[in-house]
Write an enzyme that holds these catalytic residues in place. Structure first.
Site, PDB file in Angstrom:
ATOM      1  N   ASP A  36      43.306  48.515  33.636  1.00 42.46           N
ATOM      2  CA  ASP A  36      43.197  47.174  34.055  1.00 42.46           C
ATOM      3  C   ASP A  36      44.166  46.596  33.007  1.00 42.46           C
ATOM      4  O   ASP A  36      44.532  47.025  32.100  1.00 42.46           O
ATOM      5  CB  ASP A  36      41.807  46.318  33.941  1.00 42.46           C
ATOM      6  CG  ASP A  36      41.592  45.216  34.612  1.00 42.46           C
ATOM      7  OD1 ASP A  36      40.897  45.103  35.321  1.00 42.46           O
ATOM      8  OD2 ASP A  36      42.546  44.159  34.433  1.00 42.46           O
ATOM      9  N   ASP A  59      49.599  47.866  33.575  1.00 40.91           N
ATOM     10  CA  ASP A  59      49.827  47.252  34.913  1.00 40.91           C
ATOM     11  C   ASP A  59      50.347  47.978  35.773  1.00 40.91           C
ATOM     12  O   ASP A  59      51.531  48.676  35.778  1.00 40.91           O
ATOM     13  CB  ASP A  59      51.008  46.295  34.495  1.00 40.91           C
ATOM     14  CG  ASP A  59      51.653  45.508  35.505  1.00 40.91           C
ATOM     15  OD1 ASP A  59      52.337  44.764  35.281  1.00 40.91           O
ATOM     16  OD2 ASP A  59      51.200  45.746  36.641  1.00 40.91           O
ATOM     17  N   VAL A  60      49.369  48.343  36.880  1.00 44.48           N
ATOM     18  CA  VAL A  60      49.619  49.388  37.812  1.00 44.48           C
ATOM     19  C   VAL A  60      51.015  49.168  38.895  1.00 44.48           C
ATOM     20  O   VAL A  60      51.124  49.878  39.567  1.00 44.48           O
ATOM     21  CB  VAL A  60      48.408  49.709  38.592  1.00 44.48           C
ATOM     22  CG1 VAL A  60      47.256  50.574  37.488  1.00 44.48           C
ATOM     23  CG2 VAL A  60      47.847  48.740  39.307  1.00 44.48           C
ATOM     24  N   SER A 138      41.169  44.584  53.100  1.00 39.69           N
ATOM     25  CA  SER A 138      40.650  43.554  53.332  1.00 39.69           C
ATOM     26  C   SER A 138      40.690  43.061  54.962  1.00 39.69           C
ATOM     27  O   SER A 138      41.510  43.541  55.383  1.00 39.69           O
ATOM     28  CB  SER A 138      41.458  42.280  52.623  1.00 39.69           C
ATOM     29  OG  SER A 138      40.922  40.979  53.123  1.00 39.69           O
ATOM     30  N   TYR A 151      49.252  37.534  50.468  1.00 40.27           N
ATOM     31  CA  TYR A 151      47.958  38.344  50.497  1.00 40.27           C
ATOM     32  C   TYR A 151      47.702  38.921  51.638  1.00 40.27           C
ATOM     33  O   TYR A 151      47.598  40.224  51.827  1.00 40.27           O
ATOM     34  CB  TYR A 151      46.750  37.551  50.050  1.00 40.27           C
ATOM     35  CG  TYR A 151      45.513  38.279  49.698  1.00 40.27           C
ATOM     36  CD1 TYR A 151      44.482  38.265  50.859  1.00 40.27           C
ATOM     37  CD2 TYR A 151      45.195  38.690  48.606  1.00 40.27           C
ATOM     38  CE1 TYR A 151      43.266  38.998  50.321  1.00 40.27           C
ATOM     39  CE2 TYR A 151      44.050  39.596  48.332  1.00 40.27           C
ATOM     40  CZ  TYR A 151      42.972  39.675  49.587  1.00 40.27           C
ATOM     41  OH  TYR A 151      41.922  40.358  49.146  1.00 40.27           O
ATOM     42  N   LYS A 155      47.883  43.241  52.625  1.00 41.33           N
ATOM     43  CA  LYS A 155      46.780  44.008  52.947  1.00 41.33           C
ATOM     44  C   LYS A 155      47.030  44.645  54.419  1.00 41.33           C
ATOM     45  O   LYS A 155      46.466  45.713  54.696  1.00 41.33           O
ATOM     46  CB  LYS A 155      45.435  43.093  53.216  1.00 41.33           C
ATOM     47  CG  LYS A 155      45.153  42.523  51.796  1.00 41.33           C
ATOM     48  CD  LYS A 155      44.785  43.773  50.855  1.00 41.33           C
ATOM     49  CE  LYS A 155      44.157  43.073  49.414  1.00 41.33           C
ATOM     50  NZ  LYS A 155      43.863  44.365  48.271  1.00 41.33           N
TER      51      LYS A 155
HETATM   52  N1  LIG Z   1      36.596  39.360  46.567  1.00 42.23           N
HETATM   53  C1  LIG Z   1      36.853  39.598  47.712  1.00 42.23           C
HETATM   54  O1  LIG Z   1      36.198  38.611  48.575  1.00 42.23           O
HETATM   55  C2  LIG Z   1      37.752  40.587  48.331  1.00 42.23           C
HETATM   56  C3  LIG Z   1      38.638  41.357  47.181  1.00 42.23           C
HETATM   57  N2  LIG Z   1      39.369  42.391  47.946  1.00 42.23           N
HETATM   58  C4  LIG Z   1      40.137  43.019  47.351  1.00 42.23           C
HETATM   59  O2  LIG Z   1      39.257  43.742  46.595  1.00 42.23           O
HETATM   60  C5  LIG Z   1      40.178  44.115  45.138  1.00 42.23           C
HETATM   61  C6  LIG Z   1      39.456  43.786  43.945  1.00 42.23           C
HETATM   62  O3  LIG Z   1      39.042  42.217  44.196  1.00 42.23           O
HETATM   63  P1  LIG Z   1      38.261  41.411  43.196  1.00 42.23           P
HETATM   64  O4  LIG Z   1      37.167  42.280  42.378  1.00 42.23           O
HETATM   65  O5  LIG Z   1      37.613  40.199  43.972  1.00 42.23           O
HETATM   66  O6  LIG Z   1      39.147  40.766  42.046  1.00 42.23           O
HETATM   67  P2  LIG Z   1      39.177  40.572  40.474  1.00 42.23           P
HETATM   68  O7  LIG Z   1      39.985  39.618  40.522  1.00 42.23           O
HETATM   69  O8  LIG Z   1      37.326  40.015  40.388  1.00 42.23           O
HETATM   70  O9  LIG Z   1      39.469  42.069  39.803  1.00 42.23           O
HETATM   71  C7  LIG Z   1      40.677  42.412  39.911  1.00 42.23           C
HETATM   72  C8  LIG Z   1      41.002  42.951  38.529  1.00 42.23           C
HETATM   73  O10 LIG Z   1      42.365  43.735  38.856  1.00 42.23           O
HETATM   74  C9  LIG Z   1      43.049  43.308  37.785  1.00 42.23           C
HETATM   75  N3  LIG Z   1      44.755  43.192  37.932  1.00 42.23           N
HETATM   76  C10 LIG Z   1      45.299  42.361  38.506  1.00 42.23           C
HETATM   77  N4  LIG Z   1      46.715  42.885  38.467  1.00 42.23           N
HETATM   78  C11 LIG Z   1      46.728  43.996  38.063  1.00 42.23           C
HETATM   79  C12 LIG Z   1      47.677  45.008  37.838  1.00 42.23           C
HETATM   80  N5  LIG Z   1      48.901  44.801  37.988  1.00 42.23           N
HETATM   81  N6  LIG Z   1      47.302  46.102  37.118  1.00 42.23           N
HETATM   82  C13 LIG Z   1      46.070  46.325  36.653  1.00 42.23           C
HETATM   83  N7  LIG Z   1      44.956  45.425  36.858  1.00 42.23           N
HETATM   84  C14 LIG Z   1      45.390  44.335  37.542  1.00 42.23           C
HETATM   85  C15 LIG Z   1      42.624  41.545  37.423  1.00 42.23           C
HETATM   86  O11 LIG Z   1      43.140  41.172  36.493  1.00 42.23           O
HETATM   87  P3  LIG Z   1      43.594  39.332  36.294  1.00 42.23           P
HETATM   88  O12 LIG Z   1      42.242  38.708  36.730  1.00 42.23           O
HETATM   89  O13 LIG Z   1      43.967  39.281  34.991  1.00 42.23           O
HETATM   90  O14 LIG Z   1      44.394  39.265  37.577  1.00 42.23           O
HETATM   91  C16 LIG Z   1      41.131  42.057  37.538  1.00 42.23           C
HETATM   92  O15 LIG Z   1      40.663  42.186  36.291  1.00 42.23           O
HETATM   93  C17 LIG Z   1      41.641  43.396  45.304  1.00 42.23           C
HETATM   94  O16 LIG Z   1      42.215  44.490  46.024  1.00 42.23           O
HETATM   95  C18 LIG Z   1      41.183  42.509  46.618  1.00 42.23           C
HETATM   96  O17 LIG Z   1      42.272  42.182  47.241  1.00 42.23           O
HETATM   97  C19 LIG Z   1      39.245  42.641  49.490  1.00 42.23           C
HETATM   98  C20 LIG Z   1      38.437  41.735  50.249  1.00 42.23           C
HETATM   99  C21 LIG Z   1      37.950  40.691  49.607  1.00 42.23           C
HETATM  100  C1  LIG Z   2      41.962  35.661  49.328  1.00 42.88           C
HETATM  101  C2  LIG Z   2      40.560  35.737  50.138  1.00 42.88           C
HETATM  102  O1  LIG Z   2      40.304  34.548  50.375  1.00 42.88           O
HETATM  103  C3  LIG Z   2      39.462  36.774  49.673  1.00 42.88           C
HETATM  104  O2  LIG Z   2      39.999  38.022  49.566  1.00 42.88           O
HETATM  105  C4  LIG Z   2      39.697  38.479  50.721  1.00 42.88           C
HETATM  106  O3  LIG Z   2      40.209  39.729  51.203  1.00 42.88           O
HETATM  107  C5  LIG Z   2      38.804  37.970  51.594  1.00 42.88           C
HETATM  108  O4  LIG Z   2      39.149  37.335  52.968  1.00 42.88           O
HETATM  109  C6  LIG Z   2      38.257  36.758  50.552  1.00 42.88           C
HETATM  110  O5  LIG Z   2      37.902  35.429  51.103  1.00 42.88           O
END
Ligand SMILES: NC(=O)C1=CN([C@@H]2O[C@H](COP(=O)(O)OP(=O)(O)OC[C@H]3O[C@@H](n4cnc5c(N)ncnc54)[C@H](OP(=O)(O)O)[C@@H]3O)[C@@H](O)[C@H]2O)C=CC1
Ligand SMILES: C[C@H](O)[C@@H]1OC(=O)[C@H](O)[C@@H]1O
Length: 255
Positions: A36, A59-60, A138, A151, A155
């Protein structure tokens, strides 16, 4: 303990869905490298998970960081069996107002990072003749949201990256699948939609199970996909969305 003796990398693992995935993989017997950009939260996560977990600040979206992450994982654990490409961000802006740099940043983090990590991980997995890559997509790979342009685009790309990586790596024994969550209760969703009562109502009106999901419910699917129980699954996106993708009308919302 379906994942005993397996080694995993989970990206974006300091919180949210990524931390839930890392936790579940550990529960199922794997040892996990959490990656992360958030160093403090990453070390805190490892404290929470115990000796089966390590943290690497990366930073991936940057190839040098990805290569260092894989090298650190091999140094710590000796092999790599599972990659969960979870790191992701969003950026809210209307189509006509979106800046090029914001579009580029979201695509770099949400899509290019998954290519970079998959390529680096697969090079190690094919040495062992087996492996599993899980991409966090997503519902927005298919459902567009007007103010979430990069976004949504990213996806859609994740689903196609999943398919093309799956057919490219199948002969090496590496399976590639995606999970498409609906709205899951994390910081990203709270920032993007759940802070707005109207947006929350709209989401729930389109979710037959009538609620947002929990990170642990997504992690359970990741553990299944990582296990031999999914041995004949590759190139697929499984939507963990409370029925949202199956729906073509609204449902009454229980406020
Ligand atoms: N929550 C939701 O409703 C949904 C989420 N998703 C997907 O699930 C995944 C996780 O989401 P979610 O848990 O909600 O997100 P969070 O923001 O809670 O967690 C994501 C983590 O990834 C970190 N991050 C961001 N950019 C980088 C990078 N370049 N390298 C390494 N780490 C990084 C973030 O840091 P920082 O906070 O500093 O950015 C954060 O700690 C995402 O791909 C999201 O698109 C899909 C559908 C629904
Ligand atoms: C960014 C979106 O609103 C969030 O991430 C998703 O993939 C889901 O649709 C959540 O609502």
């Amino acid at each position: 303990m379906r994942l005993a003796n397996k080694i995993a990398i989970v990206t974006g693992a300091s919180q949210g869905i990524g931390l839930a995935c890392a936790s579940r993989l550990v529960q199922e017997g794997a040892r996990v490298m959490l990656a992360d950009v958030r160093e403090t939260e990453g070390h805190a996560a490892v404290e929470q998970l115990g000796a089966a977990a390590r943290f690497f600040c990366a930073d991936v979206s940057q190839k040098a960081d990805v290569d260092a992450l894989v090298a650190a994982t091999l140094e710590a654990f000796g092999q790599l069996d599972i990659l969960v490409n979870n790191a992701g961000v969003t950026h809210a802006a209307e189509f006509l107002d979106l800046a090029e740099e914001d579009f580029d940043r979201v695509l770099r983090i949400n899509l290019k990072s998954m290519f970079l990590c998959s390529q680096a991980a697969a090079r190690e997995m094919i040495k062992r003749g087996s492996g599993c890559i899980i991409n966090m997509s997503s519902v927005n790979a298919e459902l567009a949201i007007p103010n979430q342009v990069p976004y949504v685009v990213s996806k859609g790309g994740v689903n196609q990256l999943t398919r093309v990586a799956a057919i490219s790596l199948a002969s090496h024994g590496v399976r590639v699948n995606a999970i498409g969550p609906g709205t899951i209760l994390t910081e990203l969703a709270k920032k993007a939609v759940l802070g707005s009562p109207e947006a929350r109502h709209t989401i729930l009106s389109r979710t037959p199970l009538g609620r947002c999901g929990e990170p642990e419910e997504v992690a359970a699917i990741a553990a299944f996909l990582a296990s031999d129980d999914a041995s004949y699954l590759t190139g697929q996106t499984l939507y963990a969305d409370g029925g949202r993708m199956a729906l073509n009308y609204t449902v009454p919302v229980q406020e």
